[in-house]
Design an enzyme around this catalytic site. Structure first.
Site, PDB file in Angstrom:
ATOM      1  N   SER A   8      -1.120   0.962  -8.192  1.00  0.00           N
ATOM      2  CA  SER A   8       0.618   0.633  -7.857  1.00  0.00           C
ATOM      3  C   SER A   8       0.727  -1.182  -8.451  1.00  0.00           C
ATOM      4  O   SER A   8      -0.150  -1.723  -8.386  1.00  0.00           O
ATOM      5  CB  SER A   8       1.009   0.282  -5.923  1.00  0.00           C
ATOM      6  OG  SER A   8       1.819  -0.164  -5.931  1.00  0.00           O
ATOM      7  N   HIS A  33       2.821   3.527 -10.312  1.00  0.00           N
ATOM      8  CA  HIS A  33       3.449   3.638  -9.202  1.00  0.00           C
ATOM      9  C   HIS A  33       4.491   2.220  -9.459  1.00  0.00           C
ATOM     10  O   HIS A  33       2.948   0.509  -9.656  1.00  0.00           O
ATOM     11  CB  HIS A  33       2.749   3.269  -7.651  1.00  0.00           C
ATOM     12  CG  HIS A  33       3.885   3.502  -6.759  1.00  0.00           C
ATOM     13  ND1 HIS A  33       4.104   4.643  -6.258  1.00  0.00           N
ATOM     14  CD2 HIS A  33       4.273   2.566  -5.739  1.00  0.00           C
ATOM     15  CE1 HIS A  33       5.372   4.530  -5.107  1.00  0.00           C
ATOM     16  NE2 HIS A  33       4.766   3.374  -4.645  1.00  0.00           N
ATOM     17  N   ASP A  35       6.221  -0.417  -7.189  1.00  0.00           N
ATOM     18  CA  ASP A  35       7.580  -0.842  -6.502  1.00  0.00           C
ATOM     19  C   ASP A  35       8.880  -1.611  -7.003  1.00  0.00           C
ATOM     20  O   ASP A  35       8.431  -2.762  -7.445  1.00  0.00           O
ATOM     21  CB  ASP A  35       6.413  -1.240  -5.096  1.00  0.00           C
ATOM     22  CG  ASP A  35       5.873  -0.419  -4.361  1.00  0.00           C
ATOM     23  OD1 ASP A  35       6.352   0.342  -4.117  1.00  0.00           O
ATOM     24  OD2 ASP A  35       4.379  -0.669  -5.242  1.00  0.00           O
ATOM     25  N   MET A  37      11.398  -4.104  -4.896  1.00  0.00           N
ATOM     26  CA  MET A  37      12.060  -4.426  -3.536  1.00  0.00           C
ATOM     27  C   MET A  37      12.712  -5.677  -3.948  1.00  0.00           C
ATOM     28  O   MET A  37      13.129  -6.417  -4.938  1.00  0.00           O
ATOM     29  CB  MET A  37      10.602  -4.876  -3.316  1.00  0.00           C
ATOM     30  CG  MET A  37       9.782  -4.291  -2.727  1.00  0.00           C
ATOM     31  SD  MET A  37       7.714  -5.200  -2.085  1.00  0.00           S
ATOM     32  CE  MET A  37       6.833  -3.794  -2.076  1.00  0.00           C
ATOM     33  N   HIS A  67       9.762   3.083  -6.900  1.00  0.00           N
ATOM     34  CA  HIS A  67      10.009   3.543  -4.729  1.00  0.00           C
ATOM     35  C   HIS A  67      11.351   2.276  -5.333  1.00  0.00           C
ATOM     36  O   HIS A  67      10.541   1.535  -5.621  1.00  0.00           O
ATOM     37  CB  HIS A  67       8.528   3.092  -5.184  1.00  0.00           C
ATOM     38  CG  HIS A  67       8.604   3.443  -2.988  1.00  0.00           C
ATOM     39  ND1 HIS A  67       7.400   2.815  -2.768  1.00  0.00           N
ATOM     40  CD2 HIS A  67       9.845   3.637  -2.682  1.00  0.00           C
ATOM     41  CE1 HIS A  67       8.171   2.472  -1.433  1.00  0.00           C
ATOM     42  NE2 HIS A  67       9.125   2.992  -1.139  1.00  0.00           N
ATOM     43  N   MET A  69      12.926   0.283  -2.615  1.00  0.00           N
ATOM     44  CA  MET A  69      13.601  -0.041  -1.563  1.00  0.00           C
ATOM     45  C   MET A  69      14.403  -1.557  -1.328  1.00  0.00           C
ATOM     46  O   MET A  69      13.939  -2.417  -1.486  1.00  0.00           O
ATOM     47  CB  MET A  69      11.533  -1.183  -1.587  1.00  0.00           C
ATOM     48  CG  MET A  69      10.404  -0.274  -0.575  1.00  0.00           C
ATOM     49  SD  MET A  69       9.252  -0.132  -1.242  1.00  0.00           S
ATOM     50  CE  MET A  69       8.842  -0.724  -2.346  1.00  0.00           C
ATOM     51  N   GLY A 143       7.224  -2.902   2.407  1.00  0.00           N
ATOM     52  CA  GLY A 143       7.052  -5.601   1.995  1.00  0.00           C
ATOM     53  C   GLY A 143       6.224  -5.629   1.265  1.00  0.00           C
ATOM     54  O   GLY A 143       6.264  -6.768   0.471  1.00  0.00           O
ATOM     55  N   SER A 145       1.799  -5.717  -0.291  1.00  0.00           N
ATOM     56  CA  SER A 145       1.384  -5.395  -0.842  1.00  0.00           C
ATOM     57  C   SER A 145      -0.283  -5.425   0.162  1.00  0.00           C
ATOM     58  O   SER A 145      -0.073  -6.592   0.954  1.00  0.00           O
ATOM     59  CB  SER A 145      -0.470  -5.163  -2.632  1.00  0.00           C
ATOM     60  OG  SER A 145      -0.024  -7.122  -2.927  1.00  0.00           O
ATOM     61  N   ASP A 176       1.394   5.933   0.609  1.00  0.00           N
ATOM     62  CA  ASP A 176       0.732   4.481   0.864  1.00  0.00           C
ATOM     63  C   ASP A 176       1.057   3.671   0.739  1.00  0.00           C
ATOM     64  O   ASP A 176       1.682   3.673   2.195  1.00  0.00           O
ATOM     65  CB  ASP A 176       2.897   4.728  -0.562  1.00  0.00           C
ATOM     66  CG  ASP A 176       3.059   2.904  -1.231  1.00  0.00           C
ATOM     67  OD1 ASP A 176       2.195   2.798  -1.166  1.00  0.00           O
ATOM     68  OD2 ASP A 176       4.312   2.921  -1.656  1.00  0.00           O
ATOM     69  N   GLY A 177       0.236   2.319   1.308  1.00  0.00           N
ATOM     70  CA  GLY A 177      -0.494   1.447   1.918  1.00  0.00           C
ATOM     71  C   GLY A 177      -1.196   2.238   2.373  1.00  0.00           C
ATOM     72  O   GLY A 177      -1.981   2.974   2.890  1.00  0.00           O
TER      73      GLY A 177
END
Length: 220
Positions: A8, A33, A35, A37, A67, A69, A143, A145, A176-177
């Site tokens: 990510s 990946h 992200d 946001m 992804h 969000m 939200g 990492s 994920d996470g």
């Protein structure tokens, strides 16, 4: 399915993002990946379509797993597909018409996914599973990492793995996470086949060494 490692870039050095991606892929990462946001759906602000386009222009040809969000989401589905996304995953809460948004992803030529937050019910999957290529379980609250893996994710993993197997469809089960060397084997053993990993790779001294150590734990 082969278990895929998805570094990510939320945890990468953004001042040299293209080099970071090339290095992590050369070190054994399978897909990237990405992200997105919006500081609205989640309390952070990250990358837009122009960043993805610049990554493609830099010469990155690997699968990019976007992804989203964000809310509203539909216009960004179109923009990110044009910028070079291969997979696009959205949250049920981010759209008024989930079925329509999933159809939009597919019409743009991308694989379609749903992301399920830690406290979100799995019930929505029953009604859209035939449109899904990816089910992403968030093992942290989205939200930021560097968060710790939420243990209740394991219970969800088992339920979703059974649901996918029962559907007889080729659907990626992504987590994920908070995945790292201490829990990666357990996460994979519960049925996940895409593992999103940020800090554990990008904050390590050697991407190659870390990814090799992770691969060694994925031999069952």
């Amino acid at each position: 399915m082969k278990i895929l490692l998805a570094p990510s870039i939320l945890s990468a050095d953004c001042s040299r993002i293209g080099e970071e991606i090339k290095n992590v892929l050369k070190s054994g990462g399978d897909i990237i990946h990405f992200d997105v946001m919006d500081n609205h759906y989640v309390p952070n602000l990250t990358f837009g379509p122009m960043v993805l386009q610049s990554i493609r222009n830099f010469g990155i040809t690997s699968i990019i797993d976007v992804h989203l969000m964000v809310t509203p989401v539909d216009s960004l589905i179109v923009q990110f597909s044009k910028a070079g996304a291969d997979f696009i995953t959205i949250h049920p809460e981010s759209t008024n018409h989930l079925d329509r948004s999933l159809e939009l992803i597919k019409s743009c030529g991308c694989k379609a996914g749903i992301a399920i937050n830690p406290a979100t019910s799995l019930g929505v999957l029953e009604y859209v599973i035939e449109k899904l290529d990816i089910i992403l379980l968030m093992s942290v609250n989205p939200g930021f990492s560097g968060q710790e893996f939420i243990p209740s994710t394991f219970k969800k993993l088992l339920k979703v793995r059974k649901l996918i197997d029962k559907s007889n469809r080729k659907i990626f089960l992504e987590v994920d996470g908070g995945i790292n060397l201490t829990n990666i084997q357990k996460v994979a053993s519960y049925g996940a086949n895409i593992l999103v990993i940020g800090s554990a790779i990008f904050k390590s001294k050697s991407y190659l060494k870390t990814i090799k150590e992770m691969r060694d734990q994925l031999v069952f």
